[in-house]
Design a protein around this motif. Structure first.
Motif, PDB file in Angstrom:
ATOM      1  N   ASN A  13       4.951  -9.043  40.933  1.00 18.88           N
ATOM      2  CA  ASN A  13       4.041  -9.042  42.081  1.00 18.88           C
ATOM      3  C   ASN A  13       3.229 -10.337  42.024  1.00 18.88           C
ATOM      4  N   PRO A  14       3.316 -11.183  43.063  1.00 21.67           N
ATOM      5  CA  PRO A  14       2.636 -12.482  43.008  1.00 21.67           C
ATOM      6  C   PRO A  14       1.121 -12.380  43.186  1.00 21.67           C
ATOM      7  N   PHE A  15       0.631 -11.204  43.600  1.00 19.63           N
ATOM      8  CA  PHE A  15      -0.798 -11.070  43.929  1.00 19.63           C
ATOM      9  C   PHE A  15      -1.585 -10.269  42.885  1.00 19.63           C
ATOM     10  N   LEU A  16      -0.930  -9.310  42.247  1.00 21.82           N
ATOM     11  CA  LEU A  16      -1.642  -8.424  41.323  1.00 21.82           C
ATOM     12  C   LEU A  16      -0.981  -8.395  39.962  1.00 21.82           C
ATOM     13  N   GLY A  17      -1.798  -8.264  38.916  1.00 19.47           N
ATOM     14  CA  GLY A  17      -1.264  -8.083  37.570  1.00 19.47           C
ATOM     15  C   GLY A  17      -0.823  -6.644  37.379  1.00 19.47           C
ATOM     16  N   ILE A  18      -0.177  -6.373  36.232  1.00 15.46           N
ATOM     17  CA  ILE A  18       0.358  -5.035  35.938  1.00 15.46           C
ATOM     18  C   ILE A  18      -0.746  -3.964  35.974  1.00 15.46           C
ATOM     19  N   LYS A  19      -1.914  -4.285  35.371  1.00 15.97           N
ATOM     20  CA  LYS A  19      -3.021  -3.307  35.293  1.00 15.97           C
ATOM     21  C   LYS A  19      -3.496  -2.906  36.686  1.00 15.97           C
ATOM     22  N   HIS A  23      -3.496   0.764  38.747  1.00 15.68           N
ATOM     23  CA  HIS A  23      -4.656   1.377  39.421  1.00 15.68           C
ATOM     24  C   HIS A  23      -4.320   1.672  40.881  1.00 15.68           C
ATOM     25  N   GLN A  24      -3.662   0.702  41.525  1.00 21.34           N
ATOM     26  CA  GLN A  24      -3.326   0.847  42.949  1.00 21.34           C
ATOM     27  C   GLN A  24      -2.383   2.035  43.156  1.00 21.34           C
ATOM     28  N   LEU A  25      -1.362   2.122  42.298  1.00 22.08           N
ATOM     29  CA  LEU A  25      -0.408   3.228  42.415  1.00 22.08           C
ATOM     30  C   LEU A  25      -1.065   4.576  42.163  1.00 22.08           C
ATOM     31  N   ASP A  26      -1.969   4.620  41.161  1.00 20.85           N
ATOM     32  CA  ASP A  26      -2.671   5.875  40.861  1.00 20.85           C
ATOM     33  C   ASP A  26      -3.522   6.318  42.049  1.00 20.85           C
ATOM     34  N   LEU A  27      -4.172   5.341  42.698  1.00 21.74           N
ATOM     35  CA  LEU A  27      -4.995   5.657  43.880  1.00 21.74           C
ATOM     36  C   LEU A  27      -4.115   6.206  45.004  1.00 21.74           C
ATOM     37  N   GLN A  44       8.633  10.655  54.063  1.00 18.24           N
ATOM     38  CA  GLN A  44       8.745   9.198  54.088  1.00 18.24           C
ATOM     39  C   GLN A  44       7.736   8.535  53.153  1.00 18.24           C
ATOM     40  N   LEU A  45       6.526   9.115  53.127  1.00 19.52           N
ATOM     41  CA  LEU A  45       5.476   8.586  52.246  1.00 19.52           C
ATOM     42  C   LEU A  45       5.870   8.793  50.776  1.00 19.52           C
ATOM     43  N   GLU A  46       6.392   9.987  50.477  1.00 13.46           N
ATOM     44  CA  GLU A  46       6.849  10.284  49.109  1.00 13.46           C
ATOM     45  C   GLU A  46       7.906   9.262  48.674  1.00 13.46           C
ATOM     46  N   ALA A  47       8.843   8.986  49.573  1.00 11.25           N
ATOM     47  CA  ALA A  47       9.921   8.048  49.257  1.00 11.25           C
ATOM     48  C   ALA A  47       9.369   6.642  49.023  1.00 11.25           C
ATOM     49  N   ARG A  48       8.387   6.259  49.839  1.00 15.15           N
ATOM     50  CA  ARG A  48       7.784   4.928  49.703  1.00 15.15           C
ATOM     51  C   ARG A  48       7.072   4.802  48.343  1.00 15.15           C
ATOM     52  N   ILE A  49       6.347   5.835  47.951  1.00 12.07           N
ATOM     53  CA  ILE A  49       5.635   5.808  46.664  1.00 12.07           C
ATOM     54  C   ILE A  49       6.633   5.740  45.509  1.00 12.07           C
ATOM     55  N   GLU A  50       7.732   6.500  45.634  1.00  6.03           N
ATOM     56  CA  GLU A  50       8.791   6.451  44.620  1.00  6.03           C
ATOM     57  C   GLU A  50       9.319   5.020  44.464  1.00  6.03           C
ATOM     58  N   ALA A  51       9.496   4.341  45.612  1.00  5.17           N
ATOM     59  CA  ALA A  51      10.009   2.960  45.580  1.00  5.17           C
ATOM     60  C   ALA A  51       9.012   2.037  44.878  1.00  5.17           C
ATOM     61  N   PHE A  52       7.718   2.230  45.144  1.00  4.21           N
ATOM     62  CA  PHE A  52       6.677   1.430  44.483  1.00  4.21           C
ATOM     63  C   PHE A  52       6.720   1.659  42.963  1.00  4.21           C
ATOM     64  N   GLU A  53       6.861   2.929  42.580  1.00  7.07           N
ATOM     65  CA  GLU A  53       6.899   3.278  41.151  1.00  7.07           C
ATOM     66  C   GLU A  53       8.120   2.639  40.478  1.00  7.07           C
ATOM     67  N   MET A  54       9.252   2.688  41.179  1.00  7.73           N
ATOM     68  CA  MET A  54      10.479   2.094  40.647  1.00  7.73           C
ATOM     69  C   MET A  54      10.298   0.586  40.431  1.00  7.73           C
ATOM     70  N   ALA A  55       9.700  -0.076  41.425  1.00  9.59           N
ATOM     71  CA  ALA A  55       9.474  -1.525  41.327  1.00  9.59           C
ATOM     72  C   ALA A  55       8.562  -1.839  40.140  1.00  9.59           C
ATOM     73  N   LYS A  57       8.133  -0.032  37.383  1.00  9.33           N
ATOM     74  CA  LYS A  57       8.867   0.191  36.131  1.00  9.33           C
ATOM     75  C   LYS A  57       9.841  -0.954  35.862  1.00  9.33           C
ATOM     76  N   MET A  58      10.461  -1.455  36.938  1.00 13.17           N
ATOM     77  CA  MET A  58      11.425  -2.546  36.775  1.00 13.17           C
ATOM     78  C   MET A  58      10.761  -3.800  36.214  1.00 13.17           C
ATOM     79  N   GLN A  59       9.546  -4.077  36.670  1.00 12.91           N
ATOM     80  CA  GLN A  59       8.818  -5.236  36.130  1.00 12.91           C
ATOM     81  C   GLN A  59       8.625  -5.092  34.630  1.00 12.91           C
ATOM     82  N   MET A  60       8.241  -3.891  34.223  1.00  9.19           N
ATOM     83  CA  MET A  60       7.982  -3.636  32.798  1.00  9.19           C
ATOM     84  C   MET A  60       9.270  -3.767  31.985  1.00  9.19           C
TER      85      MET A  60
END
Length: 251
Positions: A13-19, A23-27, A44-55, A57-60
Protein backbone atom coordinates in the motif's frame (compact mmCIF):
# COMPACT_ATOMS: atom_id res chain seq x y z
CA UNK A 1 15.50 -8.92 1.86
CA UNK A 2 14.63 -8.54 -1.81
CA UNK A 3 12.85 -5.60 -3.37
CA UNK A 4 9.43 -7.23 -3.63
CA UNK A 5 7.88 -4.12 -5.23
CA UNK A 6 10.04 -4.62 -8.33
CA UNK A 7 8.77 -8.18 -8.74
CA UNK A 8 5.07 -7.81 -7.98
CA UNK A 9 3.24 -4.59 -8.79
CA UNK A 10 1.01 -3.05 -6.12
CA UNK A 11 2.13 -5.53 -3.47
CA UNK A 12 2.46 -2.72 -0.93
CA UNK A 13 0.00 0.00 0.00
CA UNK A 14 1.71 3.24 -1.12
CA UNK A 15 -0.20 5.38 1.41
CA UNK A 16 -0.36 3.38 4.65
CA UNK A 17 2.03 1.20 6.62
CA UNK A 18 1.10 -2.32 7.80
CA UNK A 19 0.05 -1.11 11.30
CA UNK A 20 -2.27 1.61 9.98
CA UNK A 21 -3.79 -0.83 7.50
CA UNK A 22 -4.53 -3.26 10.32
CA UNK A 23 -6.29 -0.49 12.31
CA UNK A 24 -8.26 0.47 9.19
CA UNK A 25 -9.37 -3.11 8.55
CA UNK A 26 -10.36 -3.60 12.20
CA UNK A 27 -12.48 -0.43 12.05
CA UNK A 28 -14.18 -1.62 8.84
CA UNK A 29 -14.92 -4.96 10.54
CA UNK A 30 -16.44 -3.16 13.55
CA UNK A 31 -18.61 -0.92 11.39
CA UNK A 32 -19.69 -3.92 9.34
CA UNK A 33 -20.64 -5.86 12.48
CA UNK A 34 -22.77 -2.90 13.67
CA UNK A 35 -24.38 -2.68 10.23
CA UNK A 36 -25.26 -6.37 10.06
CA UNK A 37 -26.59 -6.33 13.63
CA UNK A 38 -28.92 -3.40 13.02
CA UNK A 39 -29.83 -4.02 9.39
CA UNK A 40 -28.61 -7.11 7.55
CA UNK A 41 -25.49 -8.79 6.20
CA UNK A 42 -24.44 -7.18 2.94
CA UNK A 43 -22.90 -9.85 0.68
CA UNK A 44 -21.03 -7.38 -1.52
CA UNK A 45 -19.57 -5.57 1.49
CA UNK A 46 -18.50 -8.90 3.05
CA UNK A 47 -16.77 -9.85 -0.20
CA UNK A 48 -15.01 -6.48 -0.39
CA UNK A 49 -13.69 -6.81 3.18
CA UNK A 50 -12.49 -10.35 2.41
CA UNK A 51 -10.56 -8.94 -0.57
CA UNK A 52 -8.96 -6.27 1.65
CA UNK A 53 -7.96 -8.94 4.19
CA UNK A 54 -6.49 -11.11 1.43
CA UNK A 55 -4.44 -8.18 0.09
CA UNK A 56 -3.17 -7.42 3.61
CA UNK A 57 -2.12 -11.05 4.17
CA UNK A 58 -0.41 -11.14 0.78
CA UNK A 59 1.77 -8.16 1.71
CA UNK A 60 2.87 -9.95 4.87
CA UNK A 61 3.46 -13.31 3.17
CA UNK A 62 5.08 -12.00 -0.02
CA UNK A 63 7.99 -10.40 1.81
CA UNK A 64 8.84 -13.79 3.26
CA UNK A 65 8.14 -15.88 0.12
CA UNK A 66 10.28 -13.65 -2.09
CA UNK A 67 13.25 -13.62 0.28
CA UNK A 68 15.50 -16.28 -1.25
CA UNK A 69 18.30 -15.45 1.21
CA UNK A 70 16.38 -17.81 3.54
CA UNK A 71 17.23 -20.73 1.22
CA UNK A 72 20.31 -22.88 1.94
CA UNK A 73 23.35 -22.14 -0.21
CA UNK A 74 23.23 -25.47 -2.08
CA UNK A 75 19.65 -24.80 -3.23
CA UNK A 76 20.53 -21.28 -4.41
CA UNK A 77 23.51 -22.72 -6.31
CA UNK A 78 21.28 -25.37 -7.88
CA UNK A 79 19.08 -22.66 -9.46
CA UNK A 80 21.94 -20.29 -10.25
CA UNK A 81 22.19 -16.57 -9.56
CA UNK A 82 20.35 -15.32 -12.66
CA UNK A 83 16.96 -13.60 -13.06
CA UNK A 84 15.42 -16.88 -14.34
CA UNK A 85 17.00 -18.91 -11.56
CA UNK A 86 15.75 -16.50 -8.89
CA UNK A 87 12.27 -16.40 -10.43
CA UNK A 88 11.97 -20.18 -10.42
CA UNK A 89 13.28 -20.48 -6.87
CA UNK A 90 10.66 -17.93 -5.77
CA UNK A 91 8.08 -19.96 -7.74
CA UNK A 92 8.92 -23.05 -5.69
CA UNK A 93 8.61 -21.00 -2.49
CA UNK A 94 5.17 -19.78 -3.61
CA UNK A 95 4.00 -23.31 -4.53
CA UNK A 96 5.09 -24.55 -1.08
CA UNK A 97 2.90 -21.86 0.47
CA UNK A 98 -0.16 -23.03 -1.44
CA UNK A 99 -0.21 -20.50 -4.30
CA UNK A 100 -2.37 -22.19 -6.95
CA UNK A 101 -1.08 -20.54 -10.12
CA UNK A 102 2.32 -18.99 -10.86
CA UNK A 103 3.39 -17.54 -14.20
CA UNK A 104 7.08 -17.02 -14.89
CA UNK A 105 8.07 -14.84 -17.82
CA UNK A 106 11.06 -15.90 -19.93
CA UNK A 107 11.31 -13.16 -22.56
CA UNK A 108 13.63 -12.42 -25.47
CA UNK A 109 12.85 -15.31 -27.84
CA UNK A 110 11.84 -13.21 -30.86
CA UNK A 111 14.93 -14.05 -32.91
CA UNK A 112 14.57 -12.17 -36.21
CA UNK A 113 18.33 -11.79 -36.43
CA UNK A 114 21.53 -13.22 -34.88
CA UNK A 115 19.70 -16.50 -34.30
CA UNK A 116 22.84 -18.56 -33.86
CA UNK A 117 24.11 -16.49 -30.93
CA UNK A 118 20.83 -15.37 -29.40
CA UNK A 119 19.04 -18.73 -29.36
CA UNK A 120 21.95 -20.38 -27.55
CA UNK A 121 21.86 -17.54 -25.00
CA UNK A 122 18.06 -17.67 -24.48
CA UNK A 123 18.02 -21.46 -24.13
CA UNK A 124 21.06 -21.35 -21.84
CA UNK A 125 19.35 -18.90 -19.49
CA UNK A 126 16.33 -21.18 -18.88
CA UNK A 127 17.83 -24.67 -19.26
CA UNK A 128 19.63 -25.00 -15.89
CA UNK A 129 16.99 -23.18 -13.79
CA UNK A 130 14.19 -25.31 -15.30
CA UNK A 131 16.06 -28.53 -14.53
CA UNK A 132 16.73 -27.24 -10.99
CA UNK A 133 13.04 -26.37 -10.54
CA UNK A 134 11.83 -29.85 -11.54
CA UNK A 135 14.56 -31.52 -9.43
CA UNK A 136 13.67 -29.37 -6.42
CA UNK A 137 9.92 -29.99 -6.75
CA UNK A 138 10.60 -33.73 -6.99
CA UNK A 139 12.87 -33.91 -3.95
CA UNK A 140 10.24 -32.05 -1.88
CA UNK A 141 7.40 -34.33 -3.01
CA UNK A 142 5.68 -31.44 -4.82
CA UNK A 143 6.08 -32.53 -8.44
CA UNK A 144 3.16 -35.00 -8.41
CA UNK A 145 0.77 -32.26 -7.33
CA UNK A 146 2.19 -29.51 -9.56
CA UNK A 147 1.55 -29.27 -13.29
CA UNK A 148 4.38 -27.47 -15.09
CA UNK A 149 3.78 -26.07 -18.59
CA UNK A 150 6.56 -24.45 -20.60
CA UNK A 151 5.93 -22.82 -23.96
CA UNK A 152 5.42 -19.69 -26.04
CA UNK A 153 2.93 -18.45 -28.62
CA UNK A 154 4.54 -19.96 -31.73
CA UNK A 155 7.63 -21.52 -33.28
CA UNK A 156 10.09 -20.30 -35.90
CA UNK A 157 10.21 -21.12 -39.61
CA UNK A 158 12.94 -23.47 -40.85
CA UNK A 159 14.09 -20.84 -43.37
CA UNK A 160 15.99 -17.58 -42.76
CA UNK A 161 14.03 -14.47 -41.83
CA UNK A 162 12.82 -12.49 -44.82
CA UNK A 163 14.13 -9.21 -43.33
CA UNK A 164 17.42 -9.94 -45.10
CA UNK A 165 19.73 -9.42 -42.11
CA UNK A 166 23.44 -10.15 -42.56
CA UNK A 167 23.31 -12.43 -39.53
CA UNK A 168 19.85 -13.93 -40.06
CA UNK A 169 17.19 -15.14 -37.71
CA UNK A 170 13.90 -16.88 -38.39
CA UNK A 171 10.37 -15.61 -38.84
CA UNK A 172 7.27 -16.53 -36.80
CA UNK A 173 5.70 -19.92 -37.47
CA UNK A 174 2.34 -20.96 -36.05
CA UNK A 175 2.22 -24.24 -37.98
CA UNK A 176 4.84 -26.18 -36.07
CA UNK A 177 6.09 -25.70 -32.52
CA UNK A 178 6.34 -27.49 -29.19
CA UNK A 179 5.46 -27.01 -25.56
CA UNK A 180 6.40 -29.33 -22.74
CA UNK A 181 4.49 -30.53 -19.71
CA UNK A 182 5.88 -32.07 -16.53
CA UNK A 183 4.65 -33.08 -13.09
CA UNK A 184 1.06 -33.67 -12.01
CA UNK A 185 -0.40 -36.55 -14.01
CA UNK A 186 1.93 -36.18 -17.02
CA UNK A 187 3.63 -39.19 -18.64
CA UNK A 188 7.33 -38.24 -18.42
CA UNK A 189 9.81 -38.82 -21.23
CA UNK A 190 7.10 -38.82 -23.89
CA UNK A 191 7.28 -37.07 -27.25
CA UNK A 192 3.84 -36.59 -28.77
CA UNK A 193 3.46 -35.61 -32.42
CA UNK A 194 6.00 -34.59 -35.04
CA UNK A 195 6.65 -31.98 -37.71
CA UNK A 196 7.75 -32.60 -41.29
CA UNK A 197 11.44 -33.32 -41.91
CA UNK A 198 12.25 -29.58 -42.03
CA UNK A 199 10.37 -28.64 -38.85
CA UNK A 200 8.07 -26.41 -40.91
CA UNK A 201 4.63 -27.72 -39.93
CA UNK A 202 3.08 -30.30 -37.60
CA UNK A 203 2.11 -33.39 -39.60
CA UNK A 204 1.64 -36.18 -37.07
CA UNK A 205 -0.70 -36.13 -34.02
CA UNK A 206 -1.27 -32.39 -34.37
CA UNK A 207 -2.52 -30.68 -31.20
CA UNK A 208 -4.59 -27.50 -31.47
CA UNK A 209 -4.23 -24.94 -28.69
CA UNK A 210 -7.78 -25.87 -27.56
CA UNK A 211 -6.58 -29.48 -27.31
CA UNK A 212 -3.72 -28.34 -25.09
CA UNK A 213 -6.19 -26.43 -22.91
CA UNK A 214 -8.53 -29.43 -22.76
CA UNK A 215 -5.58 -31.60 -21.66
CA UNK A 216 -4.47 -29.11 -19.00
CA UNK A 217 -8.04 -29.01 -17.64
CA UNK A 218 -8.17 -32.83 -17.54
CA UNK A 219 -4.87 -32.94 -15.63
CA UNK A 220 -6.38 -30.43 -13.17
CA UNK A 221 -9.40 -32.70 -12.74
CA UNK A 222 -11.89 -30.96 -15.05
CA UNK A 223 -13.81 -32.29 -18.04
CA UNK A 224 -13.72 -29.36 -20.46
CA UNK A 225 -16.94 -30.50 -22.16
CA UNK A 226 -18.84 -30.22 -18.88
CA UNK A 227 -17.83 -26.58 -18.61
CA UNK A 228 -20.20 -25.73 -21.49
CA UNK A 229 -22.97 -23.20 -20.90
CA UNK A 230 -25.68 -21.95 -23.23
CA UNK A 231 -26.09 -18.20 -23.68
CA UNK A 232 -28.02 -16.29 -26.37
CA UNK A 233 -28.66 -19.52 -28.25
CA UNK A 234 -24.97 -20.43 -28.44
CA UNK A 235 -22.80 -22.93 -26.57
CA UNK A 236 -19.73 -21.49 -24.85
CA UNK A 237 -16.86 -23.12 -23.03
CA UNK A 238 -13.20 -22.46 -22.19
CA UNK A 239 -12.08 -24.53 -25.17
CA UNK A 240 -14.44 -22.74 -27.58
CA UNK A 241 -16.67 -25.86 -28.04
CA UNK A 242 -13.60 -27.46 -29.57
CA UNK A 243 -10.45 -29.37 -28.61
CA UNK A 244 -9.70 -32.98 -27.74
CA UNK A 245 -7.85 -34.24 -24.67
CA UNK A 246 -4.41 -35.60 -25.63
CA UNK A 247 -4.53 -38.90 -23.72
CA UNK A 248 -1.09 -39.84 -25.06
CA UNK A 249 0.63 -37.48 -22.61
CA UNK A 250 -1.40 -38.45 -19.54
CA UNK A 251 0.14 -41.02 -17.18
Amino acid sequence: GPNVEQMVENIRNPFLGIKEQRHQLDLVHQLNAMHSQNLQKEAQLEARIEAFEMAYKMQMEASDAFDISKEPQNIRELYGNSPQGRQLLITRRLIERGVRFVQVWAGGWDHHQDLQDRLVKSAGEIDGPCAAFLTDLKQRGLLDSTLVLWGGEFGRKPVRDRNGNENPGRDHNNRGFSVWLAGGGVKGGTVYGATDEFGGAAVQDKVHVHGLHATILRLLGFDHEKLTYRYNGRDFRLTDVYGKVVNGVIA
